[in-house]
Design a protein around this motif. Structure first.
Motif, PDB file in Angstrom:
ATOM      1  N   THR A  25     -13.411  22.050  27.134  1.00 15.13           N
ATOM      2  CA  THR A  25     -13.682  21.348  28.143  1.00 15.13           C
ATOM      3  C   THR A  25     -12.700  19.961  28.049  1.00 15.13           C
ATOM      4  N   ASP A  26     -11.343  19.689  28.353  1.00 14.71           N
ATOM      5  CA  ASP A  26     -10.666  18.545  28.264  1.00 14.71           C
ATOM      6  C   ASP A  26     -11.489  17.407  28.932  1.00 14.71           C
ATOM      7  N   SER A  27     -11.501  15.836  28.949  1.00 16.80           N
ATOM      8  CA  SER A  27     -12.775  15.224  29.474  1.00 16.80           C
ATOM      9  C   SER A  27     -11.944  15.142  30.870  1.00 16.80           C
ATOM     10  N   GLY A  84     -10.638  12.926  31.744  1.00 22.28           N
ATOM     11  CA  GLY A  84      -8.959  11.361  31.813  1.00 22.28           C
ATOM     12  C   GLY A  84      -7.981  12.552  32.788  1.00 22.28           C
ATOM     13  N   PHE A  85      -6.869  13.382  32.087  1.00 27.20           N
ATOM     14  CA  PHE A  85      -5.598  13.979  32.746  1.00 27.20           C
ATOM     15  C   PHE A  85      -5.751  13.884  34.198  1.00 27.20           C
ATOM     16  N   GLN A  86      -7.505  14.308  34.090  1.00 30.82           N
ATOM     17  CA  GLN A  86      -6.609  14.860  36.206  1.00 30.82           C
ATOM     18  C   GLN A  86      -6.955  13.979  37.383  1.00 30.82           C
ATOM     19  N   PHE A 127     -12.220  11.446  26.018  1.00 32.44           N
ATOM     20  CA  PHE A 127     -11.697  10.623  27.007  1.00 32.44           C
ATOM     21  C   PHE A 127     -10.384   9.564  27.018  1.00 32.44           C
ATOM     22  N   ASP A 128      -9.582   9.833  27.791  1.00 37.26           N
ATOM     23  CA  ASP A 128      -7.883   9.415  26.861  1.00 37.26           C
ATOM     24  C   ASP A 128      -7.558   8.996  28.479  1.00 37.26           C
ATOM     25  N   GLU A 129      -6.281   8.266  27.875  1.00 45.31           N
ATOM     26  CA  GLU A 129      -5.267   7.937  29.019  1.00 45.31           C
ATOM     27  C   GLU A 129      -4.103   8.575  28.952  1.00 45.31           C
ATOM     28  N   CYS A 130      -3.520   9.495  29.608  1.00 46.32           N
ATOM     29  CA  CYS A 130      -1.961  10.274  28.979  1.00 46.32           C
ATOM     30  C   CYS A 130      -0.907   9.055  29.502  1.00 46.32           C
ATOM     31  N   ALA A 131      -0.478   8.134  29.059  1.00 41.20           N
ATOM     32  CA  ALA A 131       0.833   7.743  29.831  1.00 41.20           C
ATOM     33  C   ALA A 131       1.619   9.046  30.499  1.00 41.20           C
ATOM     34  N   VAL A 135      -3.907  12.146  20.327  1.00 34.49           N
ATOM     35  CA  VAL A 135      -3.371  11.356  19.951  1.00 34.49           C
ATOM     36  C   VAL A 135      -2.236  10.767  20.833  1.00 34.49           C
ATOM     37  N   GLN A 136      -2.000   9.478  21.508  1.00 30.99           N
ATOM     38  CA  GLN A 136      -1.005   8.803  22.709  1.00 30.99           C
ATOM     39  C   GLN A 136       0.234   8.196  21.499  1.00 30.99           C
ATOM     40  N   GLY A 137       0.885   7.527  23.021  1.00 24.49           N
ATOM     41  CA  GLY A 137       1.738   7.041  22.116  1.00 24.49           C
ATOM     42  C   GLY A 137       3.533   6.894  23.028  1.00 24.49           C
ATOM     43  N   ILE A 147      -3.205  16.139  20.175  1.00 20.66           N
ATOM     44  CA  ILE A 147      -1.839  15.303  20.669  1.00 20.66           C
ATOM     45  C   ILE A 147      -1.212  15.747  21.924  1.00 20.66           C
ATOM     46  N   GLY A 148      -2.072  14.649  23.414  1.00 22.67           N
ATOM     47  CA  GLY A 148      -1.595  14.203  24.072  1.00 22.67           C
ATOM     48  C   GLY A 148      -0.294  13.655  24.502  1.00 22.67           C
ATOM     49  N   GLY A 149      -0.177  13.090  25.824  1.00 22.10           N
ATOM     50  CA  GLY A 149       1.199  12.416  26.230  1.00 22.10           C
ATOM     51  C   GLY A 149       2.538  13.659  26.188  1.00 22.10           C
ATOM     52  N   LEU A 150       2.118  13.984  25.750  1.00 22.21           N
ATOM     53  CA  LEU A 150       3.617  14.957  25.860  1.00 22.21           C
ATOM     54  C   LEU A 150       3.136  16.600  26.556  1.00 22.21           C
ATOM     55  N   SER A 151       4.729  16.756  27.138  1.00 17.06           N
ATOM     56  CA  SER A 151       4.740  18.573  28.709  1.00 17.06           C
ATOM     57  C   SER A 151       4.052  17.384  29.651  1.00 17.06           C
ATOM     58  N   VAL A 152       4.568  16.476  30.017  1.00 16.90           N
ATOM     59  CA  VAL A 152       4.329  15.179  30.832  1.00 16.90           C
ATOM     60  C   VAL A 152       6.208  15.145  31.439  1.00 16.90           C
ATOM     61  N   LEU A 196      -2.136  20.357  20.478  1.00 17.64           N
ATOM     62  CA  LEU A 196      -0.848  20.591  21.693  1.00 17.64           C
ATOM     63  C   LEU A 196      -1.357  20.469  22.953  1.00 17.64           C
ATOM     64  N   MET A 197      -1.457  19.839  23.620  1.00 21.22           N
ATOM     65  CA  MET A 197      -2.354  20.044  25.167  1.00 21.22           C
ATOM     66  C   MET A 197      -1.548  19.925  25.954  1.00 21.22           C
ATOM     67  N   GLY A 198      -1.816  21.178  27.311  1.00 22.28           N
ATOM     68  CA  GLY A 198      -0.892  21.391  28.111  1.00 22.28           C
ATOM     69  C   GLY A 198       0.586  21.993  28.021  1.00 22.28           C
ATOM     70  N   VAL A 199       0.957  22.323  26.634  1.00 28.09           N
ATOM     71  CA  VAL A 199       1.575  23.570  26.781  1.00 28.09           C
ATOM     72  C   VAL A 199       1.685  24.805  26.291  1.00 28.09           C
TER      73      VAL A 199
HETATM   74  N1  LIG Z   1       0.318  17.094  29.047  1.00 26.16           N
HETATM   75  C1  LIG Z   1      -1.353  17.071  28.770  1.00 26.16           C
HETATM   76  C2  LIG Z   1      -1.639  17.997  29.541  1.00 26.16           C
HETATM   77  C3  LIG Z   1      -3.627  17.550  29.161  1.00 26.16           C
HETATM   78  N2  LIG Z   1      -4.290  18.436  30.011  1.00 26.16           N
HETATM   79  C4  LIG Z   1      -3.953  16.316  28.795  1.00 26.16           C
HETATM   80  C5  LIG Z   1      -5.496  15.976  28.134  1.00 26.16           C
HETATM   81  O1  LIG Z   1      -6.318  16.331  29.169  1.00 26.16           O
HETATM   82  N3  LIG Z   1      -5.305  14.578  27.890  1.00 26.16           N
HETATM   83  N4  LIG Z   1      -4.936  14.297  27.535  1.00 26.16           N
HETATM   84  C6  LIG Z   1      -3.113  14.188  27.629  1.00 26.16           C
HETATM   85  O2  LIG Z   1      -2.181  13.295  26.650  1.00 26.16           O
HETATM   86  C7  LIG Z   1      -3.231  15.241  28.469  1.00 26.16           C
HETATM   87  C8  LIG Z   1      -1.775  15.550  28.466  1.00 26.16           C
END
Ligand SMILES: Nc1cc(N)c2c(=O)[nH][nH]c(=O)c2c1
Ligand SMILES: [Zn+2]
Length: 372
Positions: free
Chosen positions: A93-95, A97-99, A147-151, A190-192, A216-221, A247-250
């Motif tokens: 489950t994702d946290s 945060g992203f939604q 729980f993170d922030e995806c910039a 991981v963000q950044g 690894i978050g914050g990619l595929s954005v 790698l999230m969201g890929v």
């Molecule tokens: N592309 C992304 C898809 C995602 N579901 C997430 C996420 O759930 N959390 N954090 C993230 O950075 C993130 C990036």
């Protein structure tokens, strides 16, 4: 002793790819792996039996959506998410945060957490690291995400730095709140942004908190692919070899292959199921927009090289008719195929890693799928 343990089986001699096994409370997962997305406790239109038939080893569900509806307390009463949706293999489950962050102006970020209004009825809510852990504990997933922030992309450096440092503080709060460590694993994220030095800072801070896996978050954005691959390759070098990398969201074929080559073990993406509902298929010959008039009288299988139920039984013409007529079966048949296509791709990737020929496999695949 963590609920999830990564076993490194083999490192590819041609690339940074790895073959592994992820031991979880609901079974062992062969990696690299693609995870079908089941946002609201269902991979849209698929039964658990169909998911198993196409080779799904683990599925993802969204904390935000399940918290909003039907609520985590109801799912807990049902015996947890596995029981509720009758899926007896692993769940991640994702946290949430992203939604929540994608709700845009409907949300306010503070050190405490994120205040937002429900996309369903406008009611006010606050999700904190502790709340995200409480919800995922109630759902009973095998792997819960911090729980993170995806910039957003693009984002200025100062914002990204402050954001990643808050994500690190939130991760510590998640770990402190996580009591059920024997049955549920917590992964850090991981963000950044697109800043290499901030990626290193975030990776060092996040992995300094000992956990069974890291994402690894914050990619595929929305960033260009070459930037994503560059940042990904840079970031992975700061992640431990003995833990899974997610790698999230890929999930497009090229991104999956480029991610595996750079050492990623787990992926998730709504792409295959979303484009299926819009009438597009991923096939061994590349993308096929089966809703196009070209296929009106094409009585051949969707993909002659595919072993899925759709390709064994139906023609492009029939599937096109269903999609044009907005028949539910059209979306179902293309979902079955697209998920099987990616799951089969990852099966072939694991074989190629085992045989130390992943780069050769990638070249052959790209020639057929992307004609390049
Ligand atoms: N592309 C992304 C898809 C995602 N579901 C997430 C996420 O759930 N959390 N954090 C993230 O950075 C993130 C990036
Ligand atoms: Zn098929």
């Amino acid at each position: 002793m963590y609920a999830v343990r990564y076993e490194l089986i083999k490192e590819c001699k041609q690339s940074g790819a790895r073959l592994g096994r992820l031991h979880t409370p609901h079974g062992i997962i062969e990696t690299p792996i693609f995870m079908p997305v089941g946002t609201q406790a269902t991979v849209k239109s698929m039964t658990p039996e169909e998911l198993k038939e196409i080779g799904s080893q683990i599925i993802l569900s969204n904390t935000y959506h399940l918290y909003m509806r039907p609520g985590h307390e109801l799912i807990k009463k049902a015996g947890g998410l596995h029981e509720f949706m009758q899926w007896d293999k692993p769940i991640l489950t994702d946290s949430g945060g992203f939604q929540v962050f994608s709700l845009g102006p409907l949300r306010k970020i503070t050190e405490e957490g994120v205040e937002f209004r429900s996309h369903l009825d406008g009611s006010r809510h606050t999700i904190t690291p502790e709340k995200a852990v409480e919800i995922q504990t109630a759902l009973g997933s095998d792997i819960m995400m911090a729980f993170d922030e995806c910039a957003p992309y693009p984002a200025d450096r100062d914002y990204v730095k402050k954001s990643l440092e808050r994500t690190t503080r939130w991760l510590q709060r998640c770990k402190d709140a996580h009591k059920n460590t024997e049955n549920q694993a917590l992964f850090g994220i991981v963000q950044g942004g697109m800043y290499k030095d901030l990626r290193e800072q975030s990776a060092r801070e996040i992995t300094a908190i000992d956990l069974p896996g890291y994402a690894i978050g914050g990619l595929s954005v929305g960033e260009p692919k070459d930037i994503m691959y560059d940042i990904l390759g840079h970031t992975v070098q700061f992640l431990p070899e003995d833990k899974p990398r997610y790698l999230m969201g890929v999930g497009s074929p090229d991104d999956l292959l480029e991610g595996v080559i750079r050492g990623v073990d787990m992926f998730d993406c709504v792409l295959p199921t979303r484009i299926a509902r819009n009438g597009t298929a991923m096939t061994s010959q590349g993308k096929v927009v089966v809703r196009n008039a070209t296929y009106a009288e094409d009585f051949s299988p969707l993909d002659p090289e595919c072993d899925c139920y759709t390709c064994r039984n139906y023609t492009k013409a029939y599937i096109r008719h269903l999609i044009k007529a907005n028949e539910i079966l059209g979306a179902r048949l293309l979902t079955i195929h697209n998920l099987r296509f990616l799951l089969k791709l990852m099966e072939n990737v694991r074989i190629a890693i085992h045989e130390d020929r992943l780069l050769d496999f990638k070249e052959e695949f790209f020639k057929k799928y992307y004609k390049k």
